[in-house]
Enzyme design. Structure first.
Site, short mmCIF file in Angstrom:
data_model
loop_
_atom_site.label_atom_id
_atom_site.label_comp_id
_atom_site.label_asym_id
_atom_site.label_seq_id
_atom_site.Cartn_x
_atom_site.Cartn_y
_atom_site.Cartn_z
N LEU A 95 -2.98 -18.68 -12.82
CA LEU A 95 -3.22 -17.60 -13.78
C LEU A 95 -4.68 -17.21 -13.84
CD1 LEU A 95 -0.85 -18.87 -16.60
CD2 LEU A 95 -0.35 -17.26 -14.75
N HIS B 101 -3.41 -11.89 -15.61
CA HIS B 101 -2.24 -12.43 -16.32
C HIS B 101 -2.52 -12.51 -17.82
CE1 HIS B 101 -1.71 -14.41 -12.24
NE2 HIS B 101 -0.57 -13.79 -12.39
N GLN C 65 5.63 -2.78 -6.75
CA GLN C 65 6.50 -3.72 -7.46
C GLN C 65 6.94 -3.11 -8.80
OE1 GLN C 65 6.12 -8.19 -7.61
NE2 GLN C 65 4.99 -7.74 -9.48
N ARG D 124 -5.33 -14.52 -4.93
CA ARG D 124 -5.74 -14.75 -3.54
C ARG D 124 -7.25 -14.59 -3.34
NH1 ARG D 124 -0.32 -12.32 -2.55
NH2 ARG D 124 0.92 -13.92 -1.50
O1 PAF Z 1 3.95 -10.34 -9.36
C1 PAF Z 1 4.33 -11.52 -9.20
O2 PAF Z 1 3.60 -12.47 -9.51
C2 PAF Z 1 5.72 -11.80 -8.62
O3 PAF Z 1 6.05 -10.87 -7.67
C3 PAF Z 1 6.80 -11.92 -9.70
C4 PAF Z 1 6.98 -10.61 -10.46
C5 PAF Z 1 6.45 -13.03 -10.67
C6 PAF Z 1 8.15 -12.26 -9.05
O4 PAF Z 1 8.10 -13.48 -8.39
#
Ligand code: PAF
Length: 275
Positions: free
Chosen positions: A24, A28, A144, A178
């Site tokens: 994290l 996050h 995403q 990363r």
């Molecule tokens: O964004 C992420 O960290 C991942 O793609 C998620 C949404 C937790 C799904 O594994």
């Protein structure tokens, strides 16, 4: 997890859910803080999802600092941390996969075949386990967000997807788990990712609407940075992921680059801060 979540919902409490793969960081934290503000209960999942990593990707060496993550989440006041083992999410009898369709075949999906099928499959399962009213995703992973919104629409899931603006280092680099892999010359070069997007976004604000010209601004700046190899630079509409004839506010300029073996992505929404 699911029983607890159902009990909270039955008691009339809204659940805000932040799915993560751990390691994290400040990005996050922003998701969790927002979830904390908008819901009575907050659940954070930490699950490094094998289904979304390609065979040559970094699943095995993806950072897993669970104790540090737990401590961080405790100070943020979350109600539950869901940290399942792989066989709880994917027991031997697990067979079904979400097919994300054509929007998963461009940009990230083109470079990472199967990635979004893995993401949507785990997100669907995590939503069913955590029963959220709202789920929080970082805007850095813009495709995403688009695909999770599609999943929610297509399967009529009773959850609202909240896209939260990207948190950046002082030099503009988008915060990512990363980034820790970058040595110091590559870390310095990485600042050009946001720098180049920002230059193109300013070009748009000054009146440039030709998608090729906006993309070329990004390309030239990245190509001029030693150590940076471009995977893609693409101006796309925020819902169809198609390239518009003319750029308009709300279109997204997205990039993926490699710095050594480290692949990083970032984007900017033209004329706006958020999706
Ligand atoms: O964004 C992420 O960290 C991942 O793609 C998620 C949404 C937790 C799904 O594994």
């Amino acid at each position: 997890m699911q029983e607890q979540a159902i009990a909270w919902r039955q008691a009339g409490e809204d659940i805000g859910f932040v799915p993560t793969m751990g390691a994290l960081h400040a990005g996050h934290e922003r998701l969790v803080t927002r979830a904390r503000r908008e819901n009575q209960r907050v659940i954070v999942s930490i699950f490094v999802n094998p289904a979304q990593f390609g065979p040559t990707e970094d699943f095995a060496r993806y950072p897993r600092p669970f104790e540090a993550d737990r401590a961080r989440l405790e100070t943020l006041g979350v109600d539950a941390i869901f940290h399942p083992p792989v066989d709880q999410i994917y027991p031997a009898a697990f067979k079904t996969r979400v097919d994300p369709g054509p929007l998963a075949e461009v940009l990230e999906g083109k470079s990472r075949p199967g990635h979004f099928a893995g993401v949507l499959t785990v997100v669907l399962k995590l939503f069913n386990l955590a029963q959220p009213k709202r789920a929080y995703f970082g805007q850095k992973d813009f495709q995403q967000v688009v695909l999770v919104r599609q999943l929610v629409r297509d399967f009529a899931l009773p959850v609202r997807i909240v896209a939260v603006p990207t948190v950046r280092e002082p030099d503009g680099l988008a915060i990512s788990s990363r980034n820790v892999y970058l040595d110091s010359p590559l870390r310095a070069a990485a600042a050009s990712i946001h720098g180049s997007l920002d230059a193109a976004a300013r070009g748009f604000t000054m009146g440039t609407t030709d998608p090729a010209e906006l993309e070329a601004t990004v390309r030239h700046l990245l190509e001029g940075t030693p150590g940076v190899a471009i995977d893609y630079v693409a101006l796309v509409e925020d819902t169809t992921l198609r390239r518009p004839d003319r750029a308009i506010a709300g279109n997204v300029l997205a990039v993926a680059v490699k710095l050594g073996s480290i692949r990083l992505i970032d984007n900017v929404v033209l004329g706006a801060e958020r999706l």
